[in-house]
Scaffold this active site. Structure first.
Site, PDB file in Angstrom:
ATOM      1  N   ASP A  12      35.910  59.939  38.685  1.00  0.00           N
ATOM      2  CA  ASP A  12      35.658  58.937  39.717  1.00  0.00           C
ATOM      3  C   ASP A  12      36.335  57.631  39.271  1.00  0.00           C
ATOM      4  OD1 ASP A  12      34.277  57.504  41.850  1.00  0.00           O
ATOM      5  OD2 ASP A  12      32.971  56.729  40.272  1.00  0.00           O
ATOM      6  N   ASP A  14      35.651  54.018  40.936  1.00  0.00           N
ATOM      7  CA  ASP A  14      34.800  52.823  41.016  1.00  0.00           C
ATOM      8  C   ASP A  14      33.484  53.023  40.271  1.00  0.00           C
ATOM      9  OD1 ASP A  14      36.485  51.130  42.757  1.00  0.00           O
ATOM     10  OD2 ASP A  14      36.234  52.808  44.127  1.00  0.00           O
TER      11      ASP A  14
END
EC number: 3.1.3.-
Length: 196
Positions: A12, A14
């Site tokens: 991922d 953010d």
């Protein structure tokens, strides 16, 4: 892709590669609040800031570029990812929309963060993308994603510790507090696959 990559790591962006607190100052500025990162005890920031989901979506639509461009790197994420790049396939799977590809790739270039694939899926449901790329391990900050990915794919997920993802975790989900700890756990969990 050369067949010599050992692990395919789903990552991922953010709150995982970028600092999870980076959104708070921008939201405070926009909504006239003075919240701290520690106050963000749920992932849905619309609830934290007492705005509607539609207002948050509109805010992100207007401020996404600035947010993604200005986010600091999370700890030593850049160093660890550079170390992994020659051995592992790095696949970034993000809820960012594809229209933010340019600012994302420019940010990666600015911090010399390597990648093999960047899949901006525009959704929090990362399961089909993780399946598509055949990930062996996933790095995430959203609790719901970590639980879904570990259960559906039977893979280890490293969940970065944040105020908004506190819960008891199943055996395949490992809470981590730093990228140093991530690097150490990869070596522990995949010793045969990480030795040179």
């Amino acid at each position: 892709m050369k067949p010599d990559k050992i692990l395919t790591i789903g990552i991922d962006i953010d709150g995982t590669v970028t600092s999870p607190s980076s959104i708070v100052p921008l939201m405070n500025e926009s909504f006239g609040r003075d919240l701290r990162y520690e106050d963000c005890v749920e992932y849905n920031l619309a609830n934290v800031y007492q705005i509607t989901d539609a207002e948050f979506e509109m805010w992100l639509d207007q401020n996404g570029e600035r947010l993604y461009d200005g986010a600091p790197v999370h700890g030593i994420a850049d160093q660890v990812l550079r170390d992994w790049f020659t051995s592992h396939k790095l696949v970034y799977i993000s809820a960012r929309e594809d229209r933010h590809r340019d600012v994302t790739l420019q940010w990666f270039a600015r911090y010399n963060i390597p990648h093999h694939e960047v899949d901006l899926i525009g959704s929090h449901d990362k399961l089909s993308a993780a399946r598509k790329w055949g990930v062996d391990l996933f790095l995430e900050d959203r609790l719901e994603n970590a639980l879904q990915l570990s259960e559906a794919l039977q893979i280890h997920v490293f969940l970065f510790d944040t105020p908004y993802n506190q819960a008891s975790l199943p055996p395949l989900v490992h809470r981590v507090t730093s990228w140093e700890e991530v690097a150490q756990k990869v070596n522990e969990l995949f010793p045969a696959k990480t030795s040179v």
